[in-house]
Motif scaffolding. Structure first.
Motif, PDB file in Angstrom:
ATOM      1  N   ASP A 171     -22.063 147.311 -12.356  1.00 52.13           N
ATOM      2  CA  ASP A 171     -21.208 148.498 -12.285  1.00 52.13           C
ATOM      3  C   ASP A 171     -21.033 148.966 -10.840  1.00 52.13           C
ATOM      4  OD1 ASP A 171     -20.866 148.508 -14.986  1.00 52.13           O
ATOM      5  OD2 ASP A 171     -22.356 150.066 -15.395  1.00 52.13           O
ATOM      6  N   VAL A 172     -22.123 148.953 -10.077  1.00 48.48           N
ATOM      7  CA  VAL A 172     -22.044 149.380  -8.680  1.00 48.48           C
ATOM      8  C   VAL A 172     -21.186 148.403  -7.882  1.00 48.48           C
ATOM      9  CG1 VAL A 172     -23.354 149.724  -6.551  1.00 48.48           C
ATOM     10  CG2 VAL A 172     -24.218 150.640  -8.714  1.00 48.48           C
ATOM     11  N   MET A 173     -21.354 147.111  -8.134  1.00 48.39           N
ATOM     12  CA  MET A 173     -20.539 146.126  -7.418  1.00 48.39           C
ATOM     13  C   MET A 173     -19.066 146.269  -7.783  1.00 48.39           C
ATOM     14  SD  MET A 173     -22.449 142.540  -6.716  1.00 48.39           S
ATOM     15  CE  MET A 173     -23.015 142.159  -8.351  1.00 48.39           C
ATOM     16  N   ASP A 174     -18.776 146.508  -9.066  1.00 47.99           N
ATOM     17  CA  ASP A 174     -17.386 146.727  -9.476  1.00 47.99           C
ATOM     18  C   ASP A 174     -16.792 147.911  -8.720  1.00 47.99           C
ATOM     19  OD1 ASP A 174     -17.469 144.647 -11.264  1.00 47.99           O
ATOM     20  OD2 ASP A 174     -17.876 145.899 -13.019  1.00 47.99           O
ATOM     21  N   TYR A 175     -17.572 148.978  -8.616  1.00 45.83           N
ATOM     22  CA  TYR A 175     -17.104 150.190  -7.938  1.00 45.83           C
ATOM     23  C   TYR A 175     -16.837 149.909  -6.458  1.00 45.83           C
ATOM     24  CZ  TYR A 175     -16.742 155.217  -7.029  1.00 45.83           C
ATOM     25  OH  TYR A 175     -16.290 156.467  -6.689  1.00 45.83           O
ATOM     26  N   MET A 176     -17.748 149.190  -5.823  1.00 45.22           N
ATOM     27  CA  MET A 176     -17.590 148.878  -4.404  1.00 45.22           C
ATOM     28  C   MET A 176     -16.363 148.003  -4.153  1.00 45.22           C
ATOM     29  SD  MET A 176     -21.600 148.165  -3.404  1.00 45.22           S
ATOM     30  CE  MET A 176     -21.273 147.738  -1.685  1.00 45.22           C
ATOM     31  N   LEU A 177     -16.156 147.021  -5.016  1.00 46.39           N
ATOM     32  CA  LEU A 177     -15.048 146.084  -4.814  1.00 46.39           C
ATOM     33  C   LEU A 177     -13.697 146.691  -5.171  1.00 46.39           C
ATOM     34  CD1 LEU A 177     -16.749 142.851  -6.185  1.00 46.39           C
ATOM     35  CD2 LEU A 177     -16.012 143.235  -3.832  1.00 46.39           C
ATOM     36  N   ASN A 178     -13.686 147.643  -6.102  1.00 45.02           N
ATOM     37  CA  ASN A 178     -12.420 148.220  -6.553  1.00 45.02           C
ATOM     38  C   ASN A 178     -12.003 149.466  -5.787  1.00 45.02           C
ATOM     39  OD1 ASN A 178     -12.072 146.272  -8.585  1.00 45.02           O
ATOM     40  ND2 ASN A 178     -13.302 147.440 -10.047  1.00 45.02           N
TER      41      ASN A 178
END
Length: 232
Positions: free
Chosen positions: A186-193
């Motif tokens: 979830d954190v990686m999704d947030y960072m990438l998006n």
């Protein structure tokens, strides 16, 4: 009283072993061999190497990694980047010359870079030194003086490609593991998006997030990331 967390994060400087090559495997293997880490300096490649590609493709990582690897062996390395207003004269003690972001060099920096190049390839004493340079443009398109531009394109030239999203995720995971922190999907999704997908920017964000989490003594979550952004 607020307790201050000690900065006990793991060392995370650029290394050749932590460079996620992806489509740039040929360039990585060439740099490893040309640098000759672990070998006699006299056996290192005398043929210059130029890396080019968009910002975030890994050029500076490779140059910093080579500099650190040679320093770890006790070597002295010449380093030039656009932030150095008054670069030093060529030093015969150098075992290699590294020049980063050459497309941004001033007139004075171009003159010194040319001087370093000539002295590295045709030294007054000792063996030839390897020159590793990097910029955002191919040699022919660099806004530099002709003699420097032609020399940068004389040897081995590699174009570095940006990593795709699966590879950027792998790099984020690898770098988080190196820091001893856990990044959820979830954190990686947030960072990438929500942020720049430029790899350099993502690494800077991860550094800031790691330091903030350490000070707050909390795990890295989306609420923590939002709190960090609101506090800056």
């Amino acid at each position: 009283m607020k307790q201050l967390a000690l900065d006990i994060g793991l060392a995370t400087g650029p290394t050749l072993s932590r460079f996620f090559a992806g489509p740039n495997e040929a360039a990585l293997q060439h740099v490893r061999l040309a640098a000759g880490v672990g070998s006699n300096p006299a056996t290192r490649s005398p043929v210059p190497t130029y890396l080019w590609g968009e910002s975030g493709s890994g050029k500076s990582h490779l140059l910093h990694a080579v500099r650190q690897a040679l320093r770890d062996e006790g070597g002295h390395v010449g380093w030039l980047d656009p932030s150095m207003a008054e670069p030093p004269e060529f030093d015969e003690a150098w075992s290699a010359v590294l020049m980063d972001d050459v497309h941004l060099y001033s007139t004075a920096q171009q003159a010194m870079a040319f001087n370093w190049f000539v002295n590295a390839i045709s030294p007054a004493s000792g063996s030839q030194r390897w020159v590793l340079a990097a910029g955002e443009l191919p040699p022919a398109d660099l806004p530099l003086r002709d003699d420097l531009r032609s020399r940068l394109g004389w040897g081995h030239v590699f174009q570095l490609q940006l990593l795709g999203e699966p590879e950027r995720r792998a790099v984020l995971r690898q770098e988080a593991d190196a820091r001893g922190v856990f990044l959820s999907d979830d954190v990686m999704d947030y960072m990438l998006n929500r942020f720049s997908r430029d790899l350099g920017s993502l690494m800077q964000l991860l550094d800031q997030l790691d330091a903030y989490a350490l000070r707050a003594q909390r795990a890295i979550t989306i609420p923590l990331l939002k709190a960090m952004l609101e506090s800056e």
